[in-house]
Design a protein around this motif. Structure first.
Motif, mmCIF file in Angstrom:
data_model
loop_
_atom_site.group_PDB
_atom_site.id
_atom_site.type_symbol
_atom_site.label_atom_id
_atom_site.label_comp_id
_atom_site.label_asym_id
_atom_site.label_seq_id
_atom_site.Cartn_x
_atom_site.Cartn_y
_atom_site.Cartn_z
ATOM 1 N N VAL A 101 41.241 76.653 -20.351
ATOM 2 C CA VAL A 101 42.477 76.552 -21.129
ATOM 3 C C VAL A 101 42.129 76.137 -22.555
ATOM 4 O O VAL A 101 41.332 75.210 -22.766
ATOM 5 C CB VAL A 101 43.447 75.536 -20.502
ATOM 6 C CG1 VAL A 101 44.730 75.422 -21.334
ATOM 7 C CG2 VAL A 101 43.766 75.903 -19.069
ATOM 8 N N GLN A 102 42.733 76.788 -23.542
ATOM 9 C CA GLN A 102 42.492 76.422 -24.934
ATOM 10 C C GLN A 102 43.030 75.024 -25.207
ATOM 11 O O GLN A 102 44.146 74.676 -24.804
ATOM 12 C CB GLN A 102 43.167 77.418 -25.875
ATOM 13 C CG GLN A 102 42.907 77.110 -27.357
ATOM 14 C CD GLN A 102 43.801 77.894 -28.297
ATOM 15 O OE1 GLN A 102 44.892 78.312 -27.928
ATOM 16 N NE2 GLN A 102 43.349 78.098 -29.528
ATOM 17 N N VAL A 103 42.229 74.224 -25.931
ATOM 18 C CA VAL A 103 42.656 72.884 -26.316
ATOM 19 C C VAL A 103 42.206 72.610 -27.740
ATOM 20 O O VAL A 103 41.279 73.237 -28.251
ATOM 21 C CB VAL A 103 42.078 71.789 -25.380
ATOM 22 C CG1 VAL A 103 42.463 72.031 -23.934
ATOM 23 C CG2 VAL A 103 40.559 71.680 -25.523
ATOM 24 N N TYR A 104 42.883 71.647 -28.380
ATOM 25 C CA TYR A 104 42.386 71.012 -29.590
ATOM 26 C C TYR A 104 41.884 69.641 -29.170
ATOM 27 O O TYR A 104 42.616 68.881 -28.507
ATOM 28 C CB TYR A 104 43.496 70.861 -30.635
ATOM 29 C CG TYR A 104 43.743 72.077 -31.488
ATOM 30 C CD1 TYR A 104 43.022 73.257 -31.312
ATOM 31 C CD2 TYR A 104 44.699 72.050 -32.487
ATOM 32 C CE1 TYR A 104 43.246 74.372 -32.105
ATOM 33 C CE2 TYR A 104 44.944 73.158 -33.292
ATOM 34 C CZ TYR A 104 44.215 74.317 -33.091
ATOM 35 O OH TYR A 104 44.452 75.415 -33.880
ATOM 36 N N ASP A 105 40.675 69.336 -29.568
ATOM 37 C CA ASP A 105 40.030 68.078 -29.170
ATOM 38 C C ASP A 105 39.927 67.185 -30.401
ATOM 39 O O ASP A 105 39.199 67.503 -31.348
ATOM 40 C CB ASP A 105 38.636 68.377 -28.604
ATOM 41 C CG ASP A 105 38.111 67.274 -27.698
ATOM 42 O OD1 ASP A 105 38.486 66.114 -27.926
ATOM 43 O OD2 ASP A 105 37.331 67.584 -26.789
ATOM 44 N N ALA A 109 43.820 58.471 -34.271
ATOM 45 C CA ALA A 109 43.303 57.677 -35.382
ATOM 46 C C ALA A 109 43.608 56.193 -35.232
ATOM 47 O O ALA A 109 42.731 55.337 -35.410
ATOM 48 C CB ALA A 109 43.866 58.200 -36.696
ATOM 49 N N LEU A 110 44.859 55.869 -34.907
ATOM 50 C CA LEU A 110 45.263 54.470 -34.826
ATOM 51 C C LEU A 110 44.748 53.791 -33.562
ATOM 52 O O LEU A 110 44.447 52.591 -33.568
ATOM 53 C CB LEU A 110 46.792 54.360 -34.879
ATOM 54 C CG LEU A 110 47.442 54.856 -36.176
ATOM 55 C CD1 LEU A 110 48.960 54.852 -36.036
ATOM 56 C CD2 LEU A 110 47.016 53.993 -37.350
ATOM 57 N N GLY A 111 44.639 54.546 -32.471
ATOM 58 C CA GLY A 111 44.191 53.951 -31.216
ATOM 59 C C GLY A 111 42.708 54.042 -30.985
ATOM 60 O O GLY A 111 42.172 53.360 -30.101
ATOM 61 N N GLY A 112 42.016 54.869 -31.764
ATOM 62 C CA GLY A 112 40.588 55.039 -31.545
ATOM 63 C C GLY A 112 40.285 55.808 -30.269
ATOM 64 O O GLY A 112 39.309 55.524 -29.576
ATOM 65 N N TYR A 113 41.126 56.816 -29.974
ATOM 66 C CA TYR A 113 41.019 57.575 -28.728
ATOM 67 C C TYR A 113 40.582 59.015 -28.966
ATOM 68 O O TYR A 113 40.900 59.611 -30.009
ATOM 69 C CB TYR A 113 42.381 57.634 -28.028
ATOM 70 C CG TYR A 113 42.740 56.409 -27.226
ATOM 71 C CD1 TYR A 113 42.262 56.245 -25.924
ATOM 72 C CD2 TYR A 113 43.564 55.428 -27.759
ATOM 73 C CE1 TYR A 113 42.607 55.131 -25.177
ATOM 74 C CE2 TYR A 113 43.915 54.318 -27.020
ATOM 75 C CZ TYR A 113 43.430 54.174 -25.724
ATOM 76 O OH TYR A 113 43.776 53.066 -24.994
ATOM 77 N N ARG A 114 39.911 59.565 -27.978
ATOM 78 C CA ARG A 114 39.793 61.009 -27.886
ATOM 79 C C ARG A 114 41.100 61.530 -27.301
ATOM 80 O O ARG A 114 41.563 61.035 -26.268
ATOM 81 C CB ARG A 114 38.630 61.402 -26.979
ATOM 82 C CG ARG A 114 38.488 62.908 -26.774
ATOM 83 C CD ARG A 114 37.503 63.259 -25.666
ATOM 84 N NE ARG A 114 37.381 64.711 -25.515
ATOM 85 C CZ ARG A 114 36.764 65.303 -24.496
ATOM 86 N NH1 ARG A 114 36.209 64.572 -23.522
ATOM 87 N NH2 ARG A 114 36.702 66.628 -24.438
ATOM 88 N N VAL A 115 41.705 62.510 -27.965
ATOM 89 C CA VAL A 115 42.951 63.105 -27.493
ATOM 90 C C VAL A 115 42.731 64.612 -27.326
ATOM 91 O O VAL A 115 42.330 65.292 -28.274
ATOM 92 C CB VAL A 115 44.115 62.847 -28.472
ATOM 93 C CG1 VAL A 115 45.386 63.547 -27.982
ATOM 94 C CG2 VAL A 115 44.370 61.354 -28.624
ATOM 95 N N VAL A 116 43.011 65.105 -26.137
ATOM 96 C CA VAL A 116 42.870 66.525 -25.833
ATOM 97 C C VAL A 116 44.264 67.135 -25.759
ATOM 98 O O VAL A 116 45.044 66.810 -24.852
ATOM 99 C CB VAL A 116 42.116 66.738 -24.507
ATOM 100 C CG1 VAL A 116 42.097 68.220 -24.130
ATOM 101 C CG2 VAL A 116 40.701 66.184 -24.598
ATOM 102 N N ALA A 117 44.610 67.980 -26.730
ATOM 103 C CA ALA A 117 45.922 68.638 -26.761
ATOM 104 C C ALA A 117 45.810 70.007 -26.094
ATOM 105 O O ALA A 117 44.942 70.808 -26.453
ATOM 106 C CB ALA A 117 46.414 68.783 -28.197
ATOM 107 N N VAL A 118 46.692 70.277 -25.147
ATOM 108 C CA VAL A 118 46.590 71.450 -24.284
ATOM 109 C C VAL A 118 47.523 72.566 -24.760
ATOM 110 O O VAL A 118 48.731 72.355 -24.907
ATOM 111 C CB VAL A 118 46.933 71.071 -22.819
ATOM 112 C CG1 VAL A 118 46.797 72.293 -21.910
ATOM 113 C CG2 VAL A 118 46.033 69.940 -22.339
ATOM 114 N N ASN A 119 46.963 73.757 -24.941
ATOM 115 C CA ASN A 119 47.766 74.930 -25.275
ATOM 116 C C ASN A 119 48.172 75.622 -23.967
ATOM 117 O O ASN A 119 47.639 76.661 -23.595
ATOM 118 C CB ASN A 119 46.982 75.895 -26.164
ATOM 119 C CG ASN A 119 47.821 77.087 -26.619
ATOM 120 O OD1 ASN A 119 49.049 77.069 -26.527
ATOM 121 N ND2 ASN A 119 47.166 78.131 -27.102
#
Length: 382
Positions: free
Chosen positions: A122-126, A167-177
């Protein structure tokens, strides 16, 4: 500058008059000061035998409890919703024109690195913070499910929802398309989220994975938790149902908010002006194209109506506003979670509307970012 928002001859305002009257009575009791006589139109309120309340048109001012920036933001939003040009999708951002300014501003404020890839096919923005993931979050990850009514807003909504948290939480966030209508119908999006989640489970313990989304993405968060249960996937560590609830999306998004919050938050209606005369007359299908072929009360669509599923939810945070058309669904979902003993936090921003935290310069948005980050910090595994 005092701005009034007016829609005349709209029955949706009818449910607000009793609240105004009761507040006025409380004020008089506290101050011992006589109140001026009510407007002549207040005598026109009537109630049908089935409880349908008839309320005349009224003027609804901007809430005095908003910050100055919040007041200006609300006014701008209401006027934007009446401008068709600003609602058109813009090539290059994958969302409505009015989001472009918020995306540009977030990119100035929130330093993140973004890569486009695939996870589980699945395409994601990481997204990762430019300064690096915080040490305590090295073994944690968040999954973002973007808004857009299951028909649009990739990647625009993913951008405005993911950048601040990363940015504020210092997390890796994977956004799912995830797949959307009109090409795809339920359960395509749930399948895509499960594919990404299953792949991430190879790297992260389930208790270290959080999942969140706004609007359709908030709805999909609840749907995904139900889908994980059905397919014997472990429960994530925490969930954020933002700008949404997990109740059945029929007759708009349900409840009083169809007739109160929606109009004063969006300057329009998204539900029939003439409500059903009885529960048996209620619509049996959602107005959302993605859900047009499924029972909107299906447990995999609306887990708030199914205690056995809702009781197995992880700690869940719900965010909405008093002018959000999802307000009733959000409040109902929270009440069911609490009754079932699930750790659940509800945050309702006075005067704010659907998806309000896209604008990062408003104090109300900044407060929302903080409670999101704090929630995942507290509830994800160490």
């Amino acid at each position: 500058m005092k701005v009034l928002f007016l829609e005349r001859h709209m029955p949706a305002w009818r449910l607000l008059c009793p609240l105004v009257a009761s507040c006025a009575g409380l004020l008089a009791a506290c101050t011992h000061q006589p109140l001026p006589p009510p407007p002549e139109t207040s005598t026109q309120v009537s109630v049908d035998p089935d409880g349908l309340v008839h309320v005349p048109a009224m003027l609804v001012p901007v809430s005095e409890y908003l910050s100055p920036e919040g007041k200006a933001y609300l006014i701008d939003h209401l006027l934007t919703m009446k401008n068709p040009e600003l609602l058109k999708e813009v090539e290059g951002i994958g969302g409505p024109a009015f989001l472009k300014g918020y995306i540009d501003r977030q990119r100035e404020l929130f330093a993140v690195q973004k890569s486009e890839t695939e996870i589980g096919g699945v395409q994601v923005y990481d997204y990762t913070p430019s300064e690096g993931i915080k040490p305590e979050n090295q073994n944690r990850v968040l999954i973002n499910l973007h808004g857009g009514g299951f028909i649009t807003c990739w990647p625009a909504c993913a951008e405005v929802e993911s950048m601040p948290v990363s940015a504020l939480g210092g997390y890796r966030v994977v956004a799912v398309n995830y797949r959307q209508a009109p090409e795809y119908k339920f359960p395509a999006a749930s399948e895509d989220v499960a594919a990404v989640y299953t792949e991430l489970l190879k790297t992260y313990p389930a208790e270290n994975i959080g999942i969140f989304g706004c609007s359709a993405g908030g709805m999909l968060t609840g749907m995904s938790l139900a889908w994980f249960q059905k397919h014997n996937l472990p429960t994530p560590g925490a969930a954020g149902i933002y700008c949404a609830g997990s109740a059945a999306p029929v007759n708009g998004f349900g409840g009083d908010a169809n007739y109160t919050a929606t109009a004063i938050g969006e300057a329009r209606f998204i539900a029939p002006l003439r409500p059903a005369g009885s529960a048996s007359d209620a619509p049996k299908r959602s107005m959302m194209p993605y859900l047009s072929e499924v029972d909107p009360y299906d447990p995999l669509v609306a887990p708030a109506h199914h205690d056995e599923i809702l009781a197995a939810f992880p700690p869940t945070q719900i965010i909405t506003g008093t002018r959000g058309f999802e307000l009733s669904s959000a409040v109902y979902t929270h009440s069911r979670l609490v009754k079932l003993g699930v750790k659940a936090d509800l945050h309702v921003w006075e005067g704010m509307f659907h998806g309000f935290y896209s604008n990062p310069d408003v104090p109300e948005s900044q407060d929302a970012y903080k409670v999101m980050v704090d929630f995942f910090d507290e509830h994800l595994g160490k």
